[in-house]
Design a protein around this motif. Structure first.
Motif, PDB file in Angstrom:
ATOM      1  N   ALA B  71     -98.444 -25.331  61.065  1.00 33.24           N
ATOM      2  CA  ALA B  71     -99.639 -25.127  60.243  1.00 33.24           C
ATOM      3  C   ALA B  71    -100.935 -25.391  61.021  1.00 33.24           C
ATOM      4  N   ASP B  72    -100.820 -26.045  62.178  1.00 32.07           N
ATOM      5  CA  ASP B  72    -102.016 -26.411  62.930  1.00 32.07           C
ATOM      6  C   ASP B  72    -102.607 -25.155  63.595  1.00 32.07           C
ATOM      7  N   PRO B  73    -103.845 -24.771  63.225  1.00 38.25           N
ATOM      8  CA  PRO B  73    -104.424 -23.549  63.796  1.00 38.25           C
ATOM      9  C   PRO B  73    -104.540 -23.599  65.325  1.00 38.25           C
ATOM     10  N   ALA B  74    -104.587 -24.801  65.888  1.00 40.06           N
ATOM     11  CA  ALA B  74    -104.714 -24.935  67.347  1.00 40.06           C
ATOM     12  C   ALA B  74    -103.481 -24.421  68.084  1.00 40.06           C
ATOM     13  N   LEU B  75    -102.352 -24.267  67.367  1.00 33.44           N
ATOM     14  CA  LEU B  75    -101.134 -23.741  67.992  1.00 33.44           C
ATOM     15  C   LEU B  75    -101.298 -22.261  68.331  1.00 33.44           C
ATOM     16  N   GLY B  76    -102.074 -21.533  67.503  1.00 37.48           N
ATOM     17  CA  GLY B  76    -102.307 -20.110  67.756  1.00 37.48           C
ATOM     18  C   GLY B  76    -101.179 -19.214  67.292  1.00 37.48           C
ATOM     19  N   LEU B  77    -100.463 -19.637  66.267  1.00 34.62           N
ATOM     20  CA  LEU B  77     -99.310 -18.870  65.779  1.00 34.62           C
ATOM     21  C   LEU B  77     -99.740 -17.841  64.737  1.00 34.62           C
ATOM     22  N   ASN B  78     -99.317 -16.582  64.946  1.00 35.47           N
ATOM     23  CA  ASN B  78     -99.551 -15.539  63.943  1.00 35.47           C
ATOM     24  C   ASN B  78     -98.311 -15.464  63.055  1.00 35.47           C
ATOM     25  N   TYR B  79     -98.409 -16.084  61.894  1.00 34.44           N
ATOM     26  CA  TYR B  79     -97.218 -16.282  61.065  1.00 34.44           C
ATOM     27  C   TYR B  79     -96.589 -14.961  60.620  1.00 34.44           C
ATOM     28  N   ALA B  80     -97.419 -13.913  60.486  1.00 32.98           N
ATOM     29  CA  ALA B  80     -96.893 -12.611  60.046  1.00 32.98           C
ATOM     30  C   ALA B  80     -95.906 -12.025  61.051  1.00 32.98           C
ATOM     31  N   MET B  81     -95.985 -12.478  62.296  1.00 34.37           N
ATOM     32  CA  MET B  81     -95.117 -11.920  63.336  1.00 34.37           C
ATOM     33  C   MET B  81     -93.931 -12.837  63.669  1.00 34.37           C
ATOM     34  N   VAL B  82     -93.751 -13.880  62.860  1.00 36.89           N
ATOM     35  CA  VAL B  82     -92.707 -14.860  63.166  1.00 36.89           C
ATOM     36  C   VAL B  82     -91.361 -14.434  62.581  1.00 36.89           C
ATOM     37  N   VAL B  83     -90.337 -14.514  63.407  1.00 37.60           N
ATOM     38  CA  VAL B  83     -88.962 -14.377  62.899  1.00 37.60           C
ATOM     39  C   VAL B  83     -88.179 -15.619  63.294  1.00 37.60           C
ATOM     40  N   HIS B  84     -87.106 -15.857  62.539  1.00 35.38           N
ATOM     41  CA  HIS B  84     -86.266 -17.011  62.799  1.00 35.38           C
ATOM     42  C   HIS B  84     -85.318 -16.654  63.942  1.00 35.38           C
ATOM     43  N   GLY B  85     -85.343 -17.426  65.015  1.00 33.71           N
ATOM     44  CA  GLY B  85     -84.506 -17.107  66.166  1.00 33.71           C
ATOM     45  C   GLY B  85     -83.141 -17.775  66.107  1.00 33.71           C
ATOM     46  N   GLU B  86     -83.157 -19.091  65.974  1.00 39.79           N
ATOM     47  CA  GLU B  86     -81.903 -19.852  65.922  1.00 39.79           C
ATOM     48  C   GLU B  86     -82.101 -21.031  64.979  1.00 39.79           C
ATOM     49  N   GLN B  87     -80.985 -21.529  64.477  1.00 41.69           N
ATOM     50  CA  GLN B  87     -81.031 -22.715  63.620  1.00 41.69           C
ATOM     51  C   GLN B  87     -79.747 -23.499  63.792  1.00 41.69           C
ATOM     52  N   ARG B  88     -79.887 -24.818  63.855  1.00 38.92           N
ATOM     53  CA  ARG B  88     -78.694 -25.655  63.960  1.00 38.92           C
ATOM     54  C   ARG B  88     -78.919 -26.944  63.173  1.00 38.92           C
ATOM     55  N   PHE B  89     -77.848 -27.398  62.523  1.00 31.43           N
ATOM     56  CA  PHE B  89     -77.874 -28.670  61.787  1.00 31.43           C
ATOM     57  C   PHE B  89     -76.776 -29.575  62.335  1.00 31.43           C
ATOM     58  N   GLU B  90     -77.164 -30.772  62.731  1.00 33.40           N
ATOM     59  CA  GLU B  90     -76.182 -31.801  63.084  1.00 33.40           C
ATOM     60  C   GLU B  90     -76.177 -32.802  61.947  1.00 33.40           C
ATOM     61  N   HIS B  91     -75.068 -32.874  61.225  1.00 26.53           N
ATOM     62  CA  HIS B  91     -75.018 -33.741  60.057  1.00 26.53           C
ATOM     63  C   HIS B  91     -74.404 -35.090  60.404  1.00 26.53           C
TER      64      HIS B  91
END
Lengths: 141, 145
Positions: B71-91
């Protein structure tokens, strides 16, 4: 936490029967609400197309959840899944009419110490691999 | 657009605790189409050795969504162009009703892959008592124009 599948009953290469999971727009609307991910590419066709997608696509996490469901249905106890990771290799395109189908299969790839196994999953939709490097570590009985 | 590399190594402190309820777990299980009674019926969960119903393995995404790093604008992320690449959960253990959990996220990697930008965020989900229940690894990809 008691899985129903026994560690001693599986071998490397043991296959889990493949299953199909239908996906339609209503599933995505429900998933948006339950997960809090309201990105319109998952429910509004005009937005999806405006950002270069062929149509509305499923949430990657919805697809991942179907893989999780496949593994937990096999293991019996969802608490037996101790590690689960995927790479999203292609979107699951969900047309307004007819929806899509996810085809998931899996096999035991490795037997670890202390009763755990690694299950490797394959997930396809419309002939494309939608998940790669999909693996779950499951603690068996 | 290149993401701000200064974010690598940055840790974002937890916000308000998320209180897990049976109703939310059931709603999530309904949304993924999973009828497993261990998500809904405390007796079925007890029969499987759990003190109460448990959450599905991918439920922690609900808790870790809305990451402050993104959410920090200083990151410079264009959220409209974001896709989920990978996800992992260690329970460490399943999430259960009554858990009040907080997320501490660290940006561990930002790099370019062709025209795309890849970013990895590791998140520890702990109870407010400090018990680690899950660790998540979230890779997002900002598609290049």
């Amino acid at each position: 936490m008691t899985a129903q599948v026994k560690y001693d009953d599986v071998e490397v290469g043991t296959e889990i029967p493949a299953r199909s999971y239908p996906v339609d727009r209503a599933n995505l609307v429900m998933y948006a609400g339950a997960s809090g991910d309201f990105n319109p590419i998952h429910w509004r066709e005009s937005t999806a197309k405006a950002v270069g997608l062929p149509d509305v696509i499923a949430h990657g996490m919805f697809t991942m959840a179907q893989g999780g469901r496949y593994v937990t249905d096999w293991a019996g106890d969802p608490g037996a899944v101790v590690d689960y990771g995927v790479r999203f290799s292609a979107p699951v395109v969900v047309p307004d009419e007819g929806g899509a189908v996810l085809e998931i299969s899996g096999k035991v790839e490795e037997k670890l110490a202390d009763g755990k196994v690694v299950v490797a999953l394959t997930a396809r939709s419309a002939g494309q691999k939608v998940l790669t490097r999909a693996k779950a570590v499951v603690r068996l009985a | 657009m290149a993401l701000n590399r200064d974010f690598v190594g940055r840790t974002f402190p937890p916000g308000e605790p998320y209180e897990v309820s049976r109703v939310k777990i059931r709603e999530f299980a309904d949304a993924i189409g999973d009828r497993n009674p261990i998500y809904r019926d405390p007796e079925a969960a007890k029969a499987a050795g759990h003190p109460d119903v448990i959450a599905p393995p991918t439920f922690p995404i609900v808790v870790s969504l809305g990451n402050p790093a993104l959410a920090d604008p200083a990151l410079g992320l264009n959220y409209a162009m974001v896709v989920h690449g990978e996800q992992r959960f260690e329970h460490v253990r399943p999430i259960r009703p009554g858990d009040a959990v907080v997320c501490t996220s660290t940006v561990t990697e930002i790099r370019s892959i062709g025209n795309n930008e890849k970013m990895v965020i590791e998140t520890e989900i702990r109870t407010t008592d400090g018990e680690l229940v899950c660790k998540t690894y979230n890779t997002i990809v900002e598609r290049g124009a």
